[in-house]
Every structure is written in C-alpha cells, then in structure tokens.
Design a protein around this motif. Structure first.
Motif, mmCIF file in Angstrom:
data_model
loop_
_atom_site.group_PDB
_atom_site.id
_atom_site.type_symbol
_atom_site.label_atom_id
_atom_site.label_comp_id
_atom_site.label_asym_id
_atom_site.label_seq_id
_atom_site.Cartn_x
_atom_site.Cartn_y
_atom_site.Cartn_z
ATOM 1 N N ILE A 11 0.955 -1.052 0.197
ATOM 2 C CA ILE A 11 0.121 -0.160 0.006
ATOM 3 C C ILE A 11 0.820 1.263 0.080
ATOM 4 N N ASP A 60 -8.075 1.562 -12.533
ATOM 5 C CA ASP A 60 -7.594 1.750 -11.150
ATOM 6 C C ASP A 60 -8.513 2.938 -10.446
ATOM 7 N N ASP A 61 -8.611 3.978 -11.083
ATOM 8 C CA ASP A 61 -9.452 5.101 -10.969
ATOM 9 C C ASP A 61 -10.753 4.510 -10.631
ATOM 10 N N LEU A 99 -11.925 1.561 -10.274
ATOM 11 C CA LEU A 99 -12.162 0.557 -9.227
ATOM 12 C C LEU A 99 -11.836 0.812 -7.847
ATOM 13 N N TYR A 100 -11.163 1.772 -7.540
ATOM 14 C CA TYR A 100 -10.920 2.380 -6.323
ATOM 15 C C TYR A 100 -11.149 3.712 -6.042
ATOM 16 N N SER A 101 -11.699 4.371 -6.769
ATOM 17 C CA SER A 101 -12.192 5.794 -6.215
ATOM 18 C C SER A 101 -13.475 5.678 -5.287
ATOM 19 N N LEU A 155 -14.309 3.301 -2.682
ATOM 20 C CA LEU A 155 -14.144 2.456 -1.675
ATOM 21 C C LEU A 155 -14.696 3.294 -0.592
ATOM 22 N N PHE A 165 -8.509 6.545 -2.291
ATOM 23 C CA PHE A 165 -7.529 5.972 -3.108
ATOM 24 C C PHE A 165 -6.894 7.478 -3.634
ATOM 25 N N TYR A 168 0.722 5.574 -5.598
ATOM 26 C CA TYR A 168 -0.473 5.295 -4.921
ATOM 27 C C TYR A 168 -0.503 5.021 -3.400
ATOM 28 N N TYR A 199 -3.805 4.639 0.111
ATOM 29 C CA TYR A 199 -4.873 4.784 0.646
ATOM 30 C C TYR A 199 -5.070 5.536 2.120
#
Length: 121
Positions: free
Chosen positions: A60, A89-90, A92-94, A96, A101, A116, A118
């Motif tokens: 991470i 990535d944006d 999938l992870y924006s 959460l 992210f 990157y 978190y």
C-alpha cells in the motif's frame, strides 16, 4: 504482540528485492508512509496478522517507478493502453467505502512514478 517496525516489515515482505534497488530518499519515503499506515491501523496489529500486514502495508505504501503495464504495452507496440489501465484503477478504487485512493502521479499519464496510497476515511 510483535512490534511493527517498517524496516523489519519490509525485510519480511515479498518486496525486499525490489526495495533494495531504491535510492535512500525513496526508502525514507516508504518508511514514512508505513509508519503512518501502522498508526492508522493499530486495531489490526496483533501477532496473528503480522506476516500478512508486512506484505499488505508495504504494498500500500510503495511508490512505483516502473510500471509492468507500461513495459508490456510498450513491448507490444501499444503504450497508449497504459493510461487506460490507470483509468481502470481510478474506477475500481475511487469509490471505496472506508478508504480514499490517492496519488499525485501515474506513469501511464506521464508521471515519473505511481505513488498510490490509501487514506482511511
């Protein structure tokens, strides 16, 4: 309970070989990020999670200067695809629910690195 010391965790992680190729400044940045992550995630820091957290927190906090997607797409003559993978990535992870992210650069979008991380919401 085991002590969570970033340098020891990195040595135990699967990233040790990669970490050893970094500059001293990059190593210091990773240690700083890991200290923050350890502090933010104290609730998971018990001896039963130690091995898992060595890999998880290191990955991470890691700043990447080489992108496998960029390397593969360039090898096959389609480097523009790298930016599309950054977009994935944006997506999938924006969104959460409990983590943000964050990054300042992406190799696929012209950056020198992928930094990157978190942050707990």
């Amino acid at each position: 309970m085991k002590k969570y010391i970033p340098a020891q965790m990195i040595r135990k992680s699967r990233f040790i070989t990669f970490f050893e190729t970094w500059s001293e400044n990059e190593k210091a940045q990773l240690i700083t990020q890991m200290n923050r992550l350890i502090k933010e995630n104290q609730e998971y820091a018990d001896s039963n999670n130690y091995g898992h957290l060595c890999n998880l927190l290191t990955s991470i906090a890691m700043i990447t200067h080489k992108c496998i997607y960029q390397q593969l797409f360039a090898k096959y003559g389609m480097p523009e695809m790298t930016a599309r993978f950054c977009k994935v990535d944006d997506m999938l992870y924006s969104d959460l629910p409990r983590a943000e992210f964050i990054y300042t650069q992406q190799i696929g979008n012209g950056g020198d690195m992928c930094d990157y991380s978190y942050k707990k919401r």
